[in-house]
Design a protein around this motif. Structure first.
Motif, PDB file in Angstrom:
ATOM      1  N   SER A   1      -3.891   6.830  -5.293  1.00 29.33           N
ATOM      2  CA  SER A   1      -3.005   6.975  -4.134  1.00 29.33           C
ATOM      3  C   SER A   1      -3.755   7.558  -2.943  1.00 29.33           C
ATOM      4  CB  SER A   1      -1.813   7.873  -4.491  1.00 29.33           C
ATOM      5  OG  SER A   1      -0.979   7.265  -5.454  1.00 29.33           O
ATOM      6  N   ARG A   2      -4.635   8.527  -3.205  1.00 32.05           N
ATOM      7  CA  ARG A   2      -5.430   9.088  -2.105  1.00 32.05           C
ATOM      8  C   ARG A   2      -6.377   8.038  -1.529  1.00 32.05           C
ATOM      9  NH1 ARG A   2      -8.846  14.730  -2.282  1.00 32.05           N
ATOM     10  NH2 ARG A   2      -6.933  15.586  -1.375  1.00 32.05           N
TER      11      ARG A   2
ATOM     12  N   GLY B   1      -3.047   7.623 -11.006  1.00 29.45           N
ATOM     13  CA  GLY B   1      -2.074   7.548  -9.924  1.00 29.45           C
ATOM     14  C   GLY B   1      -2.438   8.359  -8.695  1.00 29.45           C
TER      15      GLY B   1
ATOM     16  N   TYR C   1      -5.824   4.829  -1.364  1.00 28.41           N
ATOM     17  CA  TYR C   1      -4.980   3.987  -0.516  1.00 28.41           C
ATOM     18  C   TYR C   1      -4.654   4.689   0.802  1.00 28.41           C
ATOM     19  CZ  TYR C   1      -3.742  -0.092  -3.358  1.00 28.41           C
ATOM     20  OH  TYR C   1      -3.774  -1.289  -4.027  1.00 28.41           O
TER      21      TYR C   1
ATOM     22  N   GLU D   1       4.165   6.266  -6.807  1.00 32.62           N
ATOM     23  CA  GLU D   1       3.444   7.126  -7.748  1.00 32.62           C
ATOM     24  C   GLU D   1       3.847   8.585  -7.581  1.00 32.62           C
ATOM     25  OE1 GLU D   1       1.582   6.654 -10.270  1.00 32.62           O
ATOM     26  OE2 GLU D   1       1.222   4.491 -10.174  1.00 32.62           O
TER      27      GLU D   1
ATOM     28  N   TYR E   1       3.075   1.751  -3.136  1.00 31.54           N
ATOM     29  CA  TYR E   1       2.335   2.247  -4.296  1.00 31.54           C
ATOM     30  C   TYR E   1       2.199   3.766  -4.233  1.00 31.54           C
ATOM     31  CZ  TYR E   1      -1.285   3.217  -7.686  1.00 31.54           C
ATOM     32  OH  TYR E   1      -1.982   3.760  -8.743  1.00 31.54           O
ATOM     33  N   ILE E   2       1.824   4.289  -3.068  1.00 34.62           N
ATOM     34  CA  ILE E   2       1.626   5.735  -2.931  1.00 34.62           C
ATOM     35  C   ILE E   2       2.933   6.479  -3.161  1.00 34.62           C
ATOM     36  CG2 ILE E   2       0.865   7.590  -1.404  1.00 34.62           C
ATOM     37  CD1 ILE E   2      -0.746   5.484   0.154  1.00 34.62           C
TER      38      ILE E   2
ATOM     39  N   HIS F   1       0.835  -1.206   0.000  1.00 35.87           N
ATOM     40  CA  HIS F   1       0.000   0.000   0.000  1.00 35.87           C
ATOM     41  C   HIS F   1       0.868   1.254   0.000  1.00 35.87           C
ATOM     42  CE1 HIS F   1      -3.794  -2.104   1.862  1.00 35.87           C
ATOM     43  NE2 HIS F   1      -3.278  -2.767   0.841  1.00 35.87           N
TER      44      HIS F   1
END
Length: 456
Positions: free
Chosen positions: A410-411, A406, A413, A287, A283-284, A280
């Protein structure tokens, strides 16, 4: 079936006013729908089993609960975990199926949305029919079923994204965004509990794991820093360095091995540690760094002799939070795009997004999917779980392909574990992005948007 239930199903299967308006054969909207949106099969399936599961409430969990449960792993607890997943997944799927049934007819008959609907319904049927799990062998078979479903659902993100973009002209963008955010948060939640159970099973089946009876005070993690998918000692510096190196390598892969890339400078409290699910967070961070690197190169040129300004990552920690601030000098976000950076369906680049997303048939929404190779899954030779994701080898996308997903993803997540993601753009200079992570792990997962709390 009661009269109330029958009435409810009638409302759900009745075409909306928009669909009735489409019956005019001369309507240009009908011609559009007939060519691109009408599915070949009927997506409405009145089902008493679905009604029963929709009537149930989801049982949210926290990172702390996942950790506490997994640290004291026994066969009894593993079977309890299996039966929790067996009953929880169909409940969560049922609510998302109901959300799709509530969509206007023109949206749910879009072939991409309809495909997701059918995939979810098939998974729901398989899970609700799964019998109670009473033995380790039955659990192993159940894990194989879960893995198959996870693999089959890899097309959900691109299918939903394309469907929402194609239906943008028929439904207000805010409604589509709320729908997609809820669908994605629920997807994260289901994959979290499913992958956590698969990881616990792998740990339990490992020859290096020696379960003990409960209550003897023994740490059943055997000194391993992973409890299932939860990494107990997630280090802020290590995450940034790992993601930064991968994103720099991606840039060279896209622009040439000798192309310059900006340096990433880490400051503040880089040794902050906290429990989290690495895929998690990676990924954030991945990106955000990817965006900063790409913007910096585009603004300052790709001449090998050019000295690119660095990307600064400031890490701060308080008793409750770890905060990442990523600052670049990539020129900021264009004013025509900035108002739509958190939206899945709005913005001036819709057609380009459609073209690019159509090139990505599957998405695991992990950092590893950007690569053709993977760190793999499971337990290593030393008995420790690898820090990869089980989905990494199953999907990837070209490093320079922009999907427009992205930042909003991302937000999603970040907010899933009660964190936040904010962005400040300085015109003609650069961008500051602030990611806040709850490091205590005591917040329950956020399954839906606040406006949709009735759909939990």
């Amino acid at each position: 079936m009661s009269k109330a239930a029958a009435s409810s199903l009638s409302r759900l299967t009745r075409p909306s006013s928009l669909a009735l308006a489409l019956t005019n054969a001369r309507s240009p909207l009908l011609r559009f729908v007939s060519k691109r949106s009408i599915s070949t099969h009927q997506p409405w399936r009145p089902s008493s089993a679905l009604e029963e599961h929709v009537a149930r409430e989801a049982r949210p969990i926290s990172l702390r609960q996942l950790t506490f449960f997994g640290r004291n792993l026994t066969l009894e607890r593993l079977l309890d975990s299996a039966n929790y997943v067996r009953t929880e997944l169909p409940t969560r799927l049922a609510h998302r199926i109901r959300d799709m049934q509530r969509l206007p007819y023109v949206v749910v008959t879009n072939p991409n949305i309809s495909k997701v609907y059918e995939t979810y319904y098939d998974s729901f049927e398989q899970l609700r029919k799964s019998p109670e799990i009473k033995t380790s062998e039955e659990n192993d078979k159940f894990c194989q079923l879960i893995k198959g479903m996870l693999n089959n659902n890899l097309s959900v993100i691109p299918d939903l994204a394309i469907g929402v973009l194609e239906c943008r002209d028929f439904v207000p963008a805010a409604e589509l965004d709320n729908f997609l955010k809820t669908m994605l948060k629920s997807r994260i939640s289901r994959r979290t509990i499913a992958e956590q159970h698969v990881a616990l099973t792998e740990t339990f089946n490992s020859p290096f794991f020696y379960p003990h009876s409960e209550g003897n005070g023994v740490d059943h993690t055997n000194g391993v820093d992973f409890v299932g998918e939860v990494f107990l000692k997630c280090n802020a510096r290590e995450v940034v360095e790992k993601c930064g190196k991968l994103c720099q390598d991606l840039s060279r892969q896209a622009n040439g091995p000798d192309s310059p890339v900006p340096e990433i400078i880490i400051e503040g409290h880089p040794e902050a540690t906290f429990p989290y699910i690495p895929s998690h967070l990676e990924y954030i961070i991945g990106e955000l760094l990817r965006n900063s690197i790409q913007a910096t190169i585009e603004r300052h040129g790709s001449d090998p002799k050019t000295k690119l300004p660095p990307i600064n990552v400031l890490i701060c920690q308080t008793q409750q939070f770890v905060i990442f601030r990523i600052s670049d000098q990539g020129g900021g976000i264009p004013q025509d795009i900035f108002p739509h950076i958190w939206s899945f369906s709005k913005g001036p680049r819709r057609q380009k997004q459609l073209q690019n997303i159509s090139l990505v048939p599957t998405m695991s929404a992990t950092l590893q999917e950007l690569f053709h190779t993977s760190t793999g899954e499971g337990v290593g030779k030393d008995g420790k779980r690898r820090r990869g994701t089980s989905l990494a080898p199953l999907s990837h996308r070209p490093p320079n392909l922009r999907l427009g997903l992205g930042l909003p993803l991302s937000r999603v997540y970040a907010e899933y574990w009660a964190g936040s993601l904010k962005l400040h753009s300085l015109a003609s200079y650069g961008v500051d992005t602030i990611l806040q992570i709850n490091k205590l792990g005591n917040n329950l997962e956020r399954l839906v948007e606040r406006k949709n709390l009735d759909g939990i």
